[in-house]
Design a protein around this motif. Structure first.
Motif, PDB file in Angstrom:
ATOM      1  N   SER A 144       0.804  -1.204   0.312  1.00  0.00           N
ATOM      2  CA  SER A 144      -0.044  -0.024  -0.111  1.00  0.00           C
ATOM      3  C   SER A 144       0.811   1.380  -0.004  1.00  0.00           C
ATOM      4  O   SER A 144       2.036   1.083   0.299  1.00  0.00           O
ATOM      5  N   GLY A 145       0.308   2.312  -0.026  1.00  0.00           N
ATOM      6  CA  GLY A 145       0.970   3.654  -0.389  1.00  0.00           C
ATOM      7  C   GLY A 145       1.625   3.832   1.171  1.00  0.00           C
ATOM      8  O   GLY A 145       2.802   4.481   1.191  1.00  0.00           O
ATOM      9  N   GLY A 146       1.010   3.513   2.344  1.00  0.00           N
ATOM     10  CA  GLY A 146       1.555   3.757   3.618  1.00  0.00           C
ATOM     11  C   GLY A 146       2.814   2.742   3.751  1.00  0.00           C
ATOM     12  O   GLY A 146       3.902   3.228   4.548  1.00  0.00           O
ATOM     13  N   GLN A 147       2.604   1.818   3.313  1.00  0.00           N
ATOM     14  CA  GLN A 147       3.576   0.688   3.598  1.00  0.00           C
ATOM     15  C   GLN A 147       4.882   1.061   2.843  1.00  0.00           C
ATOM     16  O   GLN A 147       5.968   0.937   2.990  1.00  0.00           O
ATOM     17  N   GLN A 148       4.551   1.420   1.626  1.00  0.00           N
ATOM     18  CA  GLN A 148       5.671   1.991   0.762  1.00  0.00           C
ATOM     19  C   GLN A 148       6.602   3.208   1.317  1.00  0.00           C
ATOM     20  O   GLN A 148       7.757   3.194   1.044  1.00  0.00           O
ATOM     21  N   GLN A 149       5.689   4.008   1.870  1.00  0.00           N
ATOM     22  CA  GLN A 149       6.490   5.206   2.621  1.00  0.00           C
ATOM     23  C   GLN A 149       7.414   4.707   3.624  1.00  0.00           C
ATOM     24  O   GLN A 149       8.393   5.169   3.959  1.00  0.00           O
ATOM     25  N   ARG A 150       6.723   3.855   4.636  1.00  0.00           N
ATOM     26  CA  ARG A 150       7.565   3.313   5.562  1.00  0.00           C
ATOM     27  C   ARG A 150       8.611   2.573   5.292  1.00  0.00           C
ATOM     28  O   ARG A 150      10.015   2.592   5.766  1.00  0.00           O
ATOM     29  N   LEU A 151       8.578   1.728   4.278  1.00  0.00           N
ATOM     30  CA  LEU A 151       9.676   1.153   3.385  1.00  0.00           C
ATOM     31  C   LEU A 151      10.802   2.155   3.069  1.00  0.00           C
ATOM     32  O   LEU A 151      11.977   1.652   3.208  1.00  0.00           O
ATOM     33  N   VAL A 152      10.434   2.887   2.271  1.00  0.00           N
ATOM     34  CA  VAL A 152      11.364   4.041   1.782  1.00  0.00           C
ATOM     35  C   VAL A 152      12.111   4.772   2.880  1.00  0.00           C
ATOM     36  O   VAL A 152      13.217   5.084   2.975  1.00  0.00           O
ATOM     37  N   VAL A 153      11.567   4.993   4.007  1.00  0.00           N
ATOM     38  CA  VAL A 153      11.878   5.707   5.167  1.00  0.00           C
ATOM     39  C   VAL A 153      13.023   4.504   5.569  1.00  0.00           C
ATOM     40  O   VAL A 153      14.180   5.053   6.277  1.00  0.00           O
ATOM     41  N   GLY A 154      12.742   3.320   5.999  1.00  0.00           N
ATOM     42  CA  GLY A 154      13.348   2.273   6.304  1.00  0.00           C
ATOM     43  C   GLY A 154      14.776   1.945   5.500  1.00  0.00           C
ATOM     44  O   GLY A 154      15.919   2.080   5.907  1.00  0.00           O
ATOM     45  N   ALA A 155      14.722   2.073   4.161  1.00  0.00           N
ATOM     46  CA  ALA A 155      15.744   1.984   3.319  1.00  0.00           C
ATOM     47  C   ALA A 155      16.647   3.335   3.571  1.00  0.00           C
ATOM     48  O   ALA A 155      18.009   3.123   3.252  1.00  0.00           O
ATOM     49  N   ALA A 156      16.059   4.387   3.823  1.00  0.00           N
ATOM     50  CA  ALA A 156      17.045   5.557   3.963  1.00  0.00           C
ATOM     51  C   ALA A 156      17.661   5.422   5.189  1.00  0.00           C
ATOM     52  O   ALA A 156      18.894   6.197   4.959  1.00  0.00           O
ATOM     53  N   VAL A 157      17.669   4.881   6.052  1.00  0.00           N
ATOM     54  CA  VAL A 157      18.147   4.822   7.387  1.00  0.00           C
ATOM     55  C   VAL A 157      19.013   3.435   7.731  1.00  0.00           C
ATOM     56  O   VAL A 157      19.637   3.101   8.451  1.00  0.00           O
ATOM     57  N   ALA A 158      18.706   2.630   6.515  1.00  0.00           N
ATOM     58  CA  ALA A 158      19.214   0.951   6.840  1.00  0.00           C
ATOM     59  C   ALA A 158      20.826   1.067   6.990  1.00  0.00           C
ATOM     60  O   ALA A 158      21.164  -0.082   7.745  1.00  0.00           O
ATOM     61  N   ALA A 159      21.517   1.775   6.367  1.00  0.00           N
ATOM     62  CA  ALA A 159      22.963   1.646   6.476  1.00  0.00           C
ATOM     63  C   ALA A 159      23.650   2.489   7.708  1.00  0.00           C
ATOM     64  O   ALA A 159      24.843   2.836   7.768  1.00  0.00           O
ATOM     65  N   GLY A 160      22.623   2.716   8.618  1.00  0.00           N
ATOM     66  CA  GLY A 160      23.000   3.645   9.838  1.00  0.00           C
ATOM     67  C   GLY A 160      23.146   5.040   9.887  1.00  0.00           C
ATOM     68  O   GLY A 160      23.511   5.891  10.626  1.00  0.00           O
ATOM     69  N   ALA A 161      22.383   5.763   8.732  1.00  0.00           N
ATOM     70  CA  ALA A 161      22.373   7.170   8.471  1.00  0.00           C
ATOM     71  C   ALA A 161      21.881   7.803   9.790  1.00  0.00           C
ATOM     72  O   ALA A 161      20.957   7.409  10.470  1.00  0.00           O
ATOM     73  N   GLY A 162      22.729   8.842  10.422  1.00  0.00           N
ATOM     74  CA  GLY A 162      22.251   9.507  11.539  1.00  0.00           C
ATOM     75  C   GLY A 162      21.310  10.868  11.303  1.00  0.00           C
ATOM     76  O   GLY A 162      20.839  11.237  12.371  1.00  0.00           O
ATOM     77  N   VAL A 163      20.987  10.951  10.126  1.00  0.00           N
ATOM     78  CA  VAL A 163      20.232  12.156   9.845  1.00  0.00           C
ATOM     79  C   VAL A 163      19.158  11.636   8.544  1.00  0.00           C
ATOM     80  O   VAL A 163      19.530  10.991   7.851  1.00  0.00           O
ATOM     81  N   LEU A 164      18.035  12.039   8.986  1.00  0.00           N
ATOM     82  CA  LEU A 164      16.849  11.699   8.171  1.00  0.00           C
ATOM     83  C   LEU A 164      16.284  12.835   7.703  1.00  0.00           C
ATOM     84  O   LEU A 164      15.705  13.489   8.394  1.00  0.00           O
ATOM     85  N   LEU A 165      15.909  13.072   6.179  1.00  0.00           N
ATOM     86  CA  LEU A 165      15.349  14.376   5.587  1.00  0.00           C
ATOM     87  C   LEU A 165      14.217  13.717   5.034  1.00  0.00           C
ATOM     88  O   LEU A 165      14.278  12.757   3.911  1.00  0.00           O
ATOM     89  N   LEU A 166      12.766  14.425   5.257  1.00  0.00           N
ATOM     90  CA  LEU A 166      11.702  13.845   4.738  1.00  0.00           C
ATOM     91  C   LEU A 166      10.995  14.998   3.899  1.00  0.00           C
ATOM     92  O   LEU A 166      10.604  15.962   4.685  1.00  0.00           O
ATOM     93  N   ASP A 167      10.646  14.855   2.583  1.00  0.00           N
ATOM     94  CA  ASP A 167       9.699  15.885   1.998  1.00  0.00           C
ATOM     95  C   ASP A 167       8.233  15.640   1.915  1.00  0.00           C
ATOM     96  O   ASP A 167       8.037  14.770   0.951  1.00  0.00           O
ATOM     97  N   GLU A 168       7.419  16.092   2.714  1.00  0.00           N
ATOM     98  CA  GLU A 168       6.055  15.863   2.578  1.00  0.00           C
ATOM     99  C   GLU A 168       5.573  14.460   2.482  1.00  0.00           C
ATOM    100  O   GLU A 168       4.902  13.766   1.880  1.00  0.00           O
ATOM    101  N   PRO A 169       6.117  13.492   3.757  1.00  0.00           N
ATOM    102  CA  PRO A 169       5.930  12.160   3.747  1.00  0.00           C
ATOM    103  C   PRO A 169       4.329  11.884   3.925  1.00  0.00           C
ATOM    104  O   PRO A 169       4.088  10.669   3.791  1.00  0.00           O
ATOM    105  N   LEU A 170       3.603  12.913   4.250  1.00  0.00           N
ATOM    106  CA  LEU A 170       2.085  12.530   4.769  1.00  0.00           C
ATOM    107  C   LEU A 170       1.244  12.791   3.456  1.00  0.00           C
ATOM    108  O   LEU A 170       0.166  12.394   3.601  1.00  0.00           O
ATOM    109  N   ALA A 171       2.045  13.278   2.383  1.00  0.00           N
ATOM    110  CA  ALA A 171       1.131  13.620   1.406  1.00  0.00           C
ATOM    111  C   ALA A 171       0.038  12.561   0.530  1.00  0.00           C
ATOM    112  O   ALA A 171      -1.139  12.945   0.280  1.00  0.00           O
ATOM    113  N   GLN A 172       0.492  11.398   0.607  1.00  0.00           N
ATOM    114  CA  GLN A 172      -0.389  10.443  -0.171  1.00  0.00           C
ATOM    115  C   GLN A 172      -1.009   9.426   1.073  1.00  0.00           C
ATOM    116  O   GLN A 172      -1.509   8.402   0.653  1.00  0.00           O
ATOM    117  N   LEU A 173      -0.828   9.582   2.305  1.00  0.00           N
ATOM    118  CA  LEU A 173      -1.232   8.922   3.330  1.00  0.00           C
ATOM    119  C   LEU A 173      -2.577   9.212   4.055  1.00  0.00           C
ATOM    120  O   LEU A 173      -3.012  10.247   4.205  1.00  0.00           O
TER     121      LEU A 173
END
Length: 434
Positions: A144-173
């Motif tokens: 679903s759109g919500g699951q894809q959004q959470r997956l992309v967030v997880g992929a963005a920090v998967a390698a231990g990124a200490g900073v997470l930047l999100l551009d309108e993450p709720l727009a499609q939820l």
């Protein structure tokens, strides 16, 4: 733990006569969730892309100042280093998917950083649990759109990124998915990640934020102004046992600051009658309002009296002694600036409705009541209108509508009416489940 620091930062696009951003200072500390808001077009997405190093690497414009993540300029970092520094999530999560399965998507960044296979497997399992993603082999395009959004967030920090930047993450939820995502992001911040979110839906993000900052819109050097988070919970309206012979049978309700409440029901259920009672038009009594209530009727022509759009939107602030900038902000947010000198009566119905809404919003109400505000408007203008209202109104918004999609995307709460009574008062996702 990493933090993001921007000093004297700015960017001018190749075709821009002036800088989109200039002389900007911002710091997001480790463990902090910061909401960045501001008017459409003020440079929020530019700031985020500059912070991510994207404009430095791929832009053809002029970069000013410095960006630092844990002592490293993300614009100069090698890909294998960058995935361990920061993660960036764009407005279109589906466009960021690079793998066919959830597991492969989450493993991509750690593999790029050279992690051993055993450590990658442990990290993938950890993120699936943390973000509530489906277990087992699942295709990313089946989510679903919500699951894809959470997956992309997880992929963005998967390698231990200490900073997470999100551009309108709720727009499609929808509200339920938005809540789950924000809970996950808050959990990441609590574990030490520095999270910076650009979002128009302030009421849905602010309760999870440590700070809310607003990007200034004036030309020249830009400023970031700290503003208090929306205090969801302060009661702004109370109605007790409202009755009316033609449409109300003992309705009671409360509205709180930060709420976006959809009023739904079939024709004749009593929606418009309830809104008129709350506005004091029926003399039904039993309504207490903290501050100012402004209503916009179903027929926008009933609210339009002036010779120009500009005068229509300025009249309320002038009579109330408010700063004229309130009117200018409403005109910009509702996309009415090109129509400022036109007579409202010469416009389409959808445009007239937006003028009436802008005039109401310019009065800075604590409670804004709208009766079928989407009539005569296409989806793009509907979304733009409600994005603007979520930004302009820091009090409570109550809107009657038949548009379930609108309710699921923007409402924090829904009231369902039948035969003059409220039969459901709860989460909008309850409607989607029926």
């Amino acid at each position: 733990m990493a933090s993001l620091t921007m000093q004297d930062a700015g960017y001018r696009y190749p075709t821009g006569a002036v800088a989109a951003l200039s002389s900007l200072d911002l710091r997001v500390r480790a463990g902090e969730l910061v909401l960045l808001t501001g008017p459409t077009g003020c440079g929020k997405s530019t700031l985020l892309r500059l912070a991510a190093g994207l404009l430095q690497r791929h832009g053809q414009g002029l970069v000013q100042g410095t960006v630092d993540v844990d002592g490293v300029d993300p614009g100069l970092a090698a890909p294998s280093e960058r995935v361990g520094l920061l993660g960036f999530v764009s407005q279109e999560p589906g466009a960021q998917l690079v793998a066919g399965t959830i597991q492969d998507e989450l493993a991509f960044a750690p593999e790029s950083a050279g992690w051993p296979a055993e450590r990658i497997g442990e990290r993938v399992d950890q993120l699936i649990r943390l973000l509530g993603l489906p277990e087992g082999l699942r295709q990313t395009r089946q989510l679903s759109g919500g699951q894809q959004q959470r997956l992309v967030v997880g992929a963005a920090v998967a390698a231990g990124a200490g900073v997470l930047l999100l551009d309108e993450p709720l727009a499609q939820l929808d509200p339920g998915a938005s809540k789950r995502l924000m809970e996950g992001l808050r959990g990441m911040a609590d574990r030490g990640t520095a999270v910076l979110i650009v979002e128009h839906r302030v009421a849905q993000v602010a309760p999870y934020a440590d700070r809310v900052v607003r990007l200034g819109e004036q030309p020249g050097p830009r400023s970031l102004e700290a503003v208090p988070p929306t205090q969801v919970g302060e009661r702004l309206l109370r109605a007790l046992d409202l009755r009316w012979a033609w449409g109300l049978d003992g309705v009671s309700l409360d509205l709180h600051r930060g709420e976006r409440v959809a009023l739904m029901g079939v024709n004749g259920a009593g929606k418009s009658t309830l809104l008129r009672a709350l506005a004091g038009e029926l003399g039904a009594g039993g309504v207490e309002v903290q501050g100012r209530l402004v209503d916009v009727p179903q027929d926008p022509d009933l609210a339009l009296f002036c010779d120009s759009v500009d005068e229509e939107v300025l009249t309320g602030p002038r009579e109330l002694g408010l700063d004229p900038e309130a009117a200018s902000a409403a005109l910009r947010a509702l996309r009415l600036e090109p129509l400022r000198q036109k007579p409202p009566q010469s416009l389409s119905r959808g445009q007239r409705m937006r003028v009436a809404i802008a005039a109401a919003a310019a009065c800075r109400p604590s409670v804004l009541v709208l009766d079928e505000p989407t009539a005569g408007q296409d989806r793009q203008n509907i979304d733009a209108c409600f994005d603007a209202l979520c930004e302009l109104i820091d009090g409570a918004l109550l809107f009657a509508t038949h548009d379930l999609d609108l309710t699921l995307r923007y409402a924090t709460r829904v009231l369902l009416m039948e035969q003059g009574r409220v039969v459901l008062d709860g989460d909008p996702t309850e409607l989607a489940d029926e």
